[in-house]
Write an enzyme that holds these catalytic residues in place. Sequence first.
Site, PDB file in Angstrom:
ATOM      1  N   ALA A   1       0.830  -1.210   0.000  1.00 11.16           N
ATOM      2  CA  ALA A   1       0.000   0.000   0.000  1.00 11.16           C
ATOM      3  C   ALA A   1       0.861   1.255   0.000  1.00 11.16           C
ATOM      4  CB  ALA A   1      -0.940  -0.010   1.208  1.00 11.16           C
TER       5      ALA A   1
ATOM      6  N   LYS B   1       1.560 -15.053  -0.013  1.00  8.25           N
ATOM      7  CA  LYS B   1       1.968 -16.087  -0.971  1.00  8.25           C
ATOM      8  C   LYS B   1       1.047 -16.179  -2.186  1.00  8.25           C
ATOM      9  CE  LYS B   1       5.266 -17.392   1.775  1.00  8.25           C
ATOM     10  NZ  LYS B   1       6.666 -17.094   1.428  1.00  8.25           N
TER      11      LYS B   1
ATOM     12  N   ASP C   1       0.962  -0.512  15.807  1.00  7.72           N
ATOM     13  CA  ASP C   1       1.389   0.836  16.192  1.00  7.72           C
ATOM     14  C   ASP C   1       0.577   1.934  15.511  1.00  7.72           C
ATOM     15  OD1 ASP C   1       3.416   0.299  18.051  1.00  7.72           O
ATOM     16  OD2 ASP C   1       4.884  -0.079  16.479  1.00  7.72           O
TER      17      ASP C   1
ATOM     18  N   ARG D   1     -11.940 -19.232   4.861  1.00  6.49           N
ATOM     19  CA  ARG D   1     -10.904 -19.453   5.865  1.00  6.49           C
ATOM     20  C   ARG D   1     -11.449 -19.656   7.272  1.00  6.49           C
ATOM     21  NH1 ARG D   1      -6.441 -14.955   3.828  1.00  6.49           N
ATOM     22  NH2 ARG D   1      -5.725 -16.127   2.013  1.00  6.49           N
TER      23      ARG D   1
END
EC number: 1.4.3.16
Length: 472
Positions: A10, A41, A190, A256
């Site tokens: 990004a 991957k 963070d 998933r």
Amino acid sequence: MIYIFGSGLAGLSAAISLHKSGYKVTIISKKINGGSSYWAKGGIAAAVGNDDSPELHKIDTLEVGDGLCDSKTVDYVTREIRYVVSTVEKWGFKFDDDLRLEGGHSKRRILHKTDDTGREITNFLLNLAKKKGINLIEDKLLALKVKDGKVAGFITEKGGSFDAEKVVLATGGYGYLFKFTSNPSTNIGDGIAIAFKAGALVSDTEFVQFHPTVTTFDGQAYLLTETLRGEGAILVNERNERFVFKYDSRGELAPRDVLSRAIYDQYKKGHTVYIDLSPIEDFDRKFPILSNYVKRYGKRLQVFPGVHYTIGGIRVNTRGESNIKGLYAIGEVTDTGLHGANRLASNSLAEDLVYGVNLVRYIDNWEGLSIDDVKEVIEVRLRNSSNRLSLEEIREYNWNYLGIVRNGEGLDKLVKIYESNDTFNDNASLVSLLSAKGALLRTESRGAHYREDYPNKSWEDGKRIYFMVSRN
């Protein structure tokens, strides 16, 4: 000067796009080549096939997102990714010719480069940024300076205080806050914590996606891409039972969250789970990187779900704009609404590129995130305390109580632990608190969030949990 924090897909794509349009750009990153993008991957989901369309891509995204996707965002990304892919190809990147299939997709639409797409495209963009003379600095963001609801600058560990009217956060997610993960150690949230403390709206922090097939090579976690199952790999237990069809009729190509819980359940029942790669035709050519490991470890590898992607983050609109004027956020640090309650495979790199490449369209035309339709915002008070947990303690706590299967008792305990901790200074504790608090408040199961005490979906679709720092 536009400052971009983060050097993953990004951040790099935004920097190059802005630079090509004449903007001065500086990238600041904790580790220039250390983000999550390197570890992706599979590839990039884009409806470029003759039998495919953005509308079909949208349908699949909404289905997997389990009632929590932002339809406008899904429209935007599934439509724009085709243009963005062609842009990156014009910059010089070459995808492999074939399209691959992954879980949750109804068509072959995964653009890839060998079986290491994230590393290939991130290295390409990093080298291109260097060739363009874009300034790359290794430093750590400590705080944002905000005045009257507008970005005024930032503070870094080495460089000190800077004035700036525009800051782009592309700092990634918080997957490393869990004991077993495919994420690098830089991913501790963070950017989310810093933006939150500055007044940014944060949402969907309860949704943490577990990748069903993580293994270990040489003592290190290694992600076994979704594409392996798309190309024919199967999941079996130690009895050689292909158990997944007991949980979902789609078998190995189920989403998933479904597969992660199925594998978790197998282990809970005393079984061991393996991925069998032997059914894949022409394996060495299709997966040359993994092939090197398979030669040593074999084609039957033990797998377990590991944290792979964090869906929640800084709430932004389709322009990457937050509720703080001048603060943009792109990539995994955000909650755009694209993924809903569960991310469709290979939509993350697509989101990275769309928001990164297209940021140049909006950088001088601020509209800002509208929060008029947000019905309820939960204020969270920060605590400045000498009580501080180590990162390893946090990772252990989150794995035990904020993992694949959750319950109210464990989540309540976890929230109390973090509320008594130093959430003012410790970003890892703050982000963990927001994630645990969201999971405790969401008294249902949806997508990647599963509560064994509330096993069914019961909230209205589209209802999400928003957090903002308390100023009282």
